[in-house]
Design an enzyme around this catalytic site. Structure first.
Site, short mmCIF file in Angstrom:
data_model
loop_
_atom_site.label_atom_id
_atom_site.label_comp_id
_atom_site.label_asym_id
_atom_site.label_seq_id
_atom_site.Cartn_x
_atom_site.Cartn_y
_atom_site.Cartn_z
CB CYS A 47 -0.94 0.02 1.20
SG CYS A 47 -0.07 0.08 2.79
CB CYS B 149 4.50 -0.27 1.68
SG CYS B 149 3.39 -1.41 2.52
CG ASP C 18 13.21 24.06 -36.07
OD1 ASP C 18 13.60 25.20 -36.31
OD2 ASP C 18 13.61 23.04 -36.67
CG ASP D 119 14.87 18.23 -36.84
OD1 ASP D 119 14.96 19.48 -36.75
OD2 ASP D 119 15.15 17.62 -37.88
CG ASP E 27 15.78 22.58 -33.28
OD1 ASP E 27 15.77 23.81 -33.47
OD2 ASP E 27 15.47 21.75 -34.14
#
Length: 759
Positions: free
Chosen positions: A25, A28, A446, A645, A649
């Site tokens: 639970c 714990c 971009d 990409d 960037d």
């Protein structure tokens, strides 16, 4: 005087992973995190109940795995260091085994509990059965119930006492402790009533063996359902793992030899036949085929592979046969990295979890206090037999209030969502991006390589004589091919695509600012801007309409003249990806403002923005100005997601609230991002944001259920409705409700497996 950083601050931090066993639970989780955080040198500890893993950050070389394991063992749980060579599907296999073991225990417990339940509860409901039990069994009724209940509690139910009693002794009660106290109290009271009734006040010698047995049986039932459901949350990881073939065909001495996958080394040449799974990452050396990369990219259309093309381990070869050179093997393959990313994201803790952690840290002790208060109030003010009422209601409070559902509310949703995202080719490198992405209002994208293909191509070539189009392209490409300008590469690519043979070129001359000229096939060819045509006295008015159209679309027209006569108008541009317009429209449906960031001139950028329906353009942005662009957008009070990409960037991806890297981009960009879009398609942004919103909505539903359930049922279990309505909640019903609350939360999280992106 500036103080020097401490030696520890200069030491790079290392991530250590532990598999934790025995957690049941949310309390714990809190205890394990607290124990790990106390180990000297640990910077932070994050424990996930759903994945049963702990992630620890500590300076490299300062904390040992053995010290962490020992800290966990001291508080009553088992821990094992996870190393890179561990099979990713260990957890799912463990859960399958756990669910099977629980099913066996449940079968035994149910078989033993059923006679007790029928005899005791049936006697209350059916007078004839009550008469038969009284006349036939007599005092042996209690002895029989005692024997069967003892077998239940100290057979299948022994696990609750083995875990719960030591937890009580450490003053750190957990779910097992609540069940052990609840079932144990009902059992001991009933045993005293059976064998030593004189110790109890007059009129209180009732037995509650059925409550003790049914509590254990129902909790086991709930745990079995929970284990099975949690096993389903890891389905995406299992699918990914199954993509790894066990063997590969290695070309040796001119022929294929089947070897174990672990035997493949970088540089080996491997053979792939139709229907085979590609074993590792590499580049095609010979042959061609179409490869299904859907599980990696989320795209269903097979991709053509010819010599030089990259192939990814785990993808499926469709039609042809080819050989390829192994370039990445083992843990370096794309598939292995994807599995690691998904596992890491599944183990993440979202900011929304902080509230749960604060509540559950004190929840179990508060429940035990509530049970004691309930017992005391009923004993002091309850009707006769007050002791029986006090015991039953206190046990009901203990059982119903277990915080299992709270602990599972967030991690199960994260597990299912990140797995579903992987099926779409969306990888959350950082799990908290699941929540942050939902809060973004601006998506900055971009242009080059993200909205566009990232490589210039011939978009228009209109010949004066349409029948001579290929002939003009052949000559123009031959001449421009001698130039270093990207225009030349685009024209040569277009000619190759049309299967045109390029003639020899002589007398090539570049005219800076104007164009180029040369002889090809014995004909004088000139290619350039309108000013070059004007300088040569060539009339271009025939293409005035086409030139205006190209200008409106953001493309600069070029002209070709052959032997001094106008032959064609053409344009080179970076083509927009076919999916970009639909992705922008979908982002608008999700309520996001879309901003395009580009180094292009404003006219070209705004023309593309108009075509795609983009809200705002930040044009003529230099590579080092993208971070400033992100900060300008954030200064409006908005949270910004940046999509890119390229290497340039990477700073913007890191600076944004959430960075999304196109998976076909550079490694630097991907490492700087929070989310990786494997397909190279901006549509992945839509999938990521939509799934983020669905996940947080799902988590809030789970948390509402978990908290509302406890808030509503604890007072009922304590007997709050008894004075007005005479209603009490049986411990058996409390156990059933507690078990079902966890199952409900996990089941609700599993609905995310059916998530479909917005179109």
């Amino acid at each position: 005087m500036t103080s020097l950083p401490s030696p520890r601050s200069l030491t790079p931090e290392k991530e250590l992973d532990l598999a934790i066993e025995g957690m049941t639970c949310a309390s714990c989780v809190a205890r394990v995190e607290k124990a790990l955080a106390k180990v000297p040198g640990v910077s932070s500890a994050n424990v996930n109940l759903a994945t049963e893993r702990a992630t620890i950050l500590a300076p490299a070389g300062v904390v040992s795995a053995a010290a962490l394991e020992e800290a966990v063992r001291k508080i009553g749980y088992e821990a094992r260091a996870i190393v890179a060579t561990d099979a990713p599907d260990d957890l799912s296999e463990k859960r399958d085994a756990e669910a099977s073991a629980l099913a066996r225990s449940l079968a035994v417990a149910a078989a033993l509990t059923l006679p007790v339940f029928i005899v005791e509860m049936g006697s209350h409901l059916i007078p004839a059965l009550h008469h038969w039990v009284t006349m036939t069994l007599g005092p042996w009724n209690s002895y029989l119930q005692f024997a069967l209940t003892t077998l239940v509690l100290f057979g299948p139910g022994l696990r609750f006492f083995q875990k719960g009693i030591p937890a009580l002794a450490r003053l750190a009660p957990d779910m097992n402790a609540l069940v052990a106290i609840g079932a144990g109290a009902a059992y001991l009271y009933s045993a005293v009533a059976t064998f030593l009734p004189g110790l109890l006040p007059e009129g209180t010698g009732y037995v509650y063996f059925e409550a003790a047995a049914v509590i254990v049986t129902l909790v086991l039932f709930g745990r079995m359902l929970e284990a099975r459901a949690k096993g389903r949350t890891g389905a995406a990881i299992r699918k990914l793992v199954k993509l790894r073939p066990k063997t590969a065909r290695l070309l040796r001495d001119g022929g294929p030899v089947e070897v174990e996958l672990d035997a493949v080394k970088v540089g080996d040449i491997l053979l792939v036949r139709p229907g085979d799974q590609i074993p590792v990452d590499g580049s095609v050396t010979d042959g061609s085929s179409f490869v299904d990369e859907a599980m990696i990219t989320g795209e269903p259309v097979p991709v053509e592979k010819t010599a030089g093309a990259k192939v990814v381990g785990g993808t499926i070869n469709k039609t042809g046969s080819f050989s390829f050179r192994a370039e990445k093997v083992g843990a370096d393959t794309v598939l292995a990295q994807i599995i690691r990313m998904v596992e890491s994201a599944q183990g993440a803790k979202l900011p929304i979890q902080a509230l749960v952690d604060k509540v559950t840290q004190w929840f179990v002790p508060a429940v035990m206090a509530a049970a004691l208060v309930t017992f005391g109030v009923w004993l002091a003010f309850g009707p006769e037999p007050a002791l029986s009422f006090a015991l039953v209601n206190a046990v009901a409070v203990l059982i119903i209030a277990c915080p299992c559902a709270m602990g599972l509310a967030t991690p199960t949703s994260i597990m299912v969502a990140t797995g579903r995202a992987a099926e779409f080719g969306v990888l959350f490198r950082k799990g908290d991006a699941l929540q942050t992405l939902r809060d973004t209002s601006i998506v900055a994208i971009d242009k080059t390589g993200t909205l566009t293909e990232g490589r210039p191509g011939l978009t228009d070539l209109i010949a004066v004589n349409p029948a001579e189009r290929d002939a003009v392209l052949r000559l123009v490409a031959a001449v421009e091919g001698r130039s270093e300008h990207p225009i030349g590469a685009a024209l040569v690519a277009a000619a190759k695509e049309a299967h045109l043979d390029l003639p020899e070129v002589t007398g090539f001359e570049a005219l800076p600012g104007y164009g180029v000229r040369a002889e090809a096939d014995g004909r004088a060819v000139t290619v350039g801007a309108d000013r070059l045509m004007a300088k040569l006295g060539i009339d271009i008015s025939a293409f005035a309409g086409e030139a205006a159209r190209l200008g409106e679309e953001g493309r600069s027209p070029l002209y070709a003249a052959i032997d001094g006569k106008l032959a064609a108008i053409l344009a080179i541009a970076d083509p927009v990806k076919p999916s970009s317009a639909a992705a922008v429209a979908s982002l608008h449906k999700l309520g996001r403002r879309v901003v395009m960031v580009t180094g292009d001139n404003r006219a070209t950028a705004e023309a593309i923005a108009r075509r795609l329906g983009i809200d705002e353009v930040l044009a003529e942005v230099l590579p080092d100005g993208k971070v400033e662009a992100v900060e300008r957008l954030r200064a409006r009070g908005a949270r910004v997601a940046f999509v890119g990409d390229g290497i340039n960037d990477a700073p913007a991806l890191a600076a944004a609230d959430v960075g999304l890297a196109i998976g076909t981009g550079t490694d630097v960009a991907i490492e700087s991002a929070d989310v990786v879009l494997m397909s190279g398609d901006v549509g992945g942004v839509v999938k990521a944001i939509g799934l983020s919103e669905a996940t947080i909505r799902n988590i809030k539903e789970n948390l509402f259920w978990a908290f509302a359930y406890n808030a509503a049922l604890i007072p009922i279990a304590a007997g709050a409705l008894y004075p007005a309505y005479g209603w009490l909640l049986s411990p058996m019903l409390a156990a059933g409700a507690m078990a079902m609350s966890s199952v409900f939360v996990v089941g609700n999280a599993l609905r995310l497996k059916r998530y479909r992106p917005i179109e």
